[in-house]
Design a protein around this motif. Sequence first.
Motif, PDB file in Angstrom:
ATOM      1  N   ARG A   8       0.840  -1.202   0.000  1.00 37.20           N
ATOM      2  CA  ARG A   8       0.000   0.000   0.000  1.00 37.20           C
ATOM      3  C   ARG A   8       0.876   1.254   0.000  1.00 37.20           C
ATOM      4  NH1 ARG A   8      -5.474   0.257   1.469  1.00 37.20           N
ATOM      5  NH2 ARG A   8      -5.319  -1.951   2.023  1.00 37.20           N
ATOM      6  N   LEU A  10       0.940   5.628  -0.321  1.00 35.07           N
ATOM      7  CA  LEU A  10       0.295   6.940  -0.341  1.00 35.07           C
ATOM      8  C   LEU A  10       1.049   7.823  -1.319  1.00 35.07           C
ATOM      9  CD1 LEU A  10      -1.556   9.222   0.677  1.00 35.07           C
ATOM     10  CD2 LEU A  10       0.055   9.563   2.578  1.00 35.07           C
ATOM     11  N   GLY A  38     -13.120   3.115   1.942  1.00 37.66           N
ATOM     12  CA  GLY A  38     -12.319   2.476   2.981  1.00 37.66           C
ATOM     13  C   GLY A  38     -12.862   1.154   3.469  1.00 37.66           C
ATOM     14  N   HIS A  62     -11.935  12.967  -4.794  1.00 41.62           N
ATOM     15  CA  HIS A  62     -11.172  11.879  -4.228  1.00 41.62           C
ATOM     16  C   HIS A  62     -10.856  12.159  -2.770  1.00 41.62           C
ATOM     17  CE1 HIS A  62     -10.486  11.174  -8.539  1.00 41.62           C
ATOM     18  NE2 HIS A  62     -10.295   9.933  -8.179  1.00 41.62           N
ATOM     19  N   ILE A  64      -8.661  10.804   0.663  1.00 46.44           N
ATOM     20  CA  ILE A  64      -7.415  10.097   0.902  1.00 46.44           C
ATOM     21  C   ILE A  64      -7.663   8.654   1.334  1.00 46.44           C
ATOM     22  CG2 ILE A  64      -7.188  10.782   3.329  1.00 46.44           C
ATOM     23  CD1 ILE A  64      -4.167  11.199   2.752  1.00 46.44           C
ATOM     24  N   GLU A  65      -8.833   8.385   1.931  1.00 51.67           N
ATOM     25  CA  GLU A  65      -9.146   7.024   2.363  1.00 51.67           C
ATOM     26  C   GLU A  65      -9.470   6.094   1.198  1.00 51.67           C
ATOM     27  OE1 GLU A  65     -10.709   9.688   3.469  1.00 51.67           O
ATOM     28  OE2 GLU A  65     -10.064   9.921   5.573  1.00 51.67           O
ATOM     29  N   HIS A  66      -9.833   6.662   0.059  1.00 53.39           N
ATOM     30  CA  HIS A  66     -10.180   5.832  -1.089  1.00 53.39           C
ATOM     31  C   HIS A  66      -8.984   5.020  -1.572  1.00 53.39           C
ATOM     32  CE1 HIS A  66     -13.821   8.547  -2.321  1.00 53.39           C
ATOM     33  NE2 HIS A  66     -14.036   7.847  -1.229  1.00 53.39           N
ATOM     34  N   GLU A  67      -9.264   3.796  -1.960  1.00 48.47           N
ATOM     35  CA  GLU A  67      -8.228   2.907  -2.496  1.00 48.47           C
ATOM     36  C   GLU A  67      -8.280   2.918  -4.016  1.00 48.47           C
ATOM     37  OE1 GLU A  67      -9.101  -0.888  -0.856  1.00 48.47           O
ATOM     38  OE2 GLU A  67      -8.288  -0.411   1.122  1.00 48.47           O
ATOM     39  N   HIS A  79      -3.192   5.306  -2.410  1.00 49.59           N
ATOM     40  CA  HIS A  79      -4.039   6.357  -1.837  1.00 49.59           C
ATOM     41  C   HIS A  79      -3.501   7.685  -2.355  1.00 49.59           C
ATOM     42  CE1 HIS A  79      -6.169   3.851   1.179  1.00 49.59           C
ATOM     43  NE2 HIS A  79      -5.048   3.140   1.140  1.00 49.59           N
ATOM     44  N   ASP A  80      -4.409   8.596  -2.682  1.00 56.13           N
ATOM     45  CA  ASP A  80      -4.013   9.890  -3.240  1.00 56.13           C
ATOM     46  C   ASP A  80      -4.413  11.009  -2.290  1.00 56.13           C
ATOM     47  OD1 ASP A  80      -3.290  11.967  -5.044  1.00 56.13           O
ATOM     48  OD2 ASP A  80      -5.380  12.075  -5.702  1.00 56.13           O
ATOM     49  N   SER A  81      -3.453  11.871  -1.951  1.00 57.63           N
ATOM     50  CA  SER A  81      -3.744  12.973  -1.034  1.00 57.63           C
ATOM     51  C   SER A  81      -4.443  14.131  -1.731  1.00 57.63           C
ATOM     52  CB  SER A  81      -2.442  13.484  -0.402  1.00 57.63           C
ATOM     53  OG  SER A  81      -1.642  14.133  -1.372  1.00 57.63           O
ATOM     54  N   HIS A 102      -2.711   4.884   9.529  1.00 52.65           N
ATOM     55  CA  HIS A 102      -2.378   3.803   8.596  1.00 52.65           C
ATOM     56  C   HIS A 102      -0.897   3.434   8.623  1.00 52.65           C
ATOM     57  CE1 HIS A 102      -6.255   3.288   6.519  1.00 52.65           C
ATOM     58  NE2 HIS A 102      -6.436   4.571   6.787  1.00 52.65           N
TER      59      HIS A 102
END
Length: 258
Positions: A8, A10, A38, A62, A64-67, A79-81, A102
């Motif tokens: 995973r 970020l 999430g 989007h 940040i919790e989205h995968e 994950h994208d900030s 996380h």
Amino acid sequence: MKKIERFRILVMGRANAGKTTILQRVCSSTENPEIFDGKGNKMPHRLVEIDIDAECSQRGVHKIEHELVFRSNLGLVFHDSGGFEAGSTRQFDEMSKFVVYHGATTRVNERIHAIWFCIPMTDYHRTVTAAEQKFFNECDTGHVPVIVLLTKVDALYLPALRGLLDEGLAIAEAKERAAEKQGELLEKWLDHIKQELGKCQFPPKGYVSLQKMHQESADCSALMQCTANVLNEEGLQRLLISTQQSSIALCVQYAVHK
């Protein structure tokens, strides 16, 4: 380590830093990623078609919790900030909470294992802004390593060419020497970034320059190798190397040396 199913990452950086393209190259895909919340629920198709680097009108879609997952490589989760800019206290706080949780959660399959921080060379005149300073001074990522990605390096070609023309070179000779001059500019700005971020309280663990990412055949092996090298768990290294699809040679090299 046997319980960890996916690696995973970020991904951070300014808007239009080329994040989507990099993820596509890493996963050997030309498709947009599938997006899950999430809890593992797939998001509506209309959101999947939105570029994660999109500007203001789509910023905030989007979370940040989205995968973000590509069908071509289900072993990597991103994950994208969002467009990480200075001045957004709420966005910074959300990102910090995400990293803290996380980075150390007991739910091993929810942990992030690395952070890619993108700095585009389209903004070479402001490579280290207040946003970068704030992150590397205030955000303790713990054992999760941060790697700075210099993206859109090809944008340095035109400044290199203009510089040579300003020196009085003919256009033909300037074009012949532009690639070399571009490399010199890259080294200059990379040294500057290392110097500035090296002064911060939580400096990055590595730096990678990415070129020609717009080409489907772009080489991402340096990024994957750098990421593997800064991991503090051999099991995570093994997971990343076996999951990545950008370089068979990297798999062979790692198998021989480890």
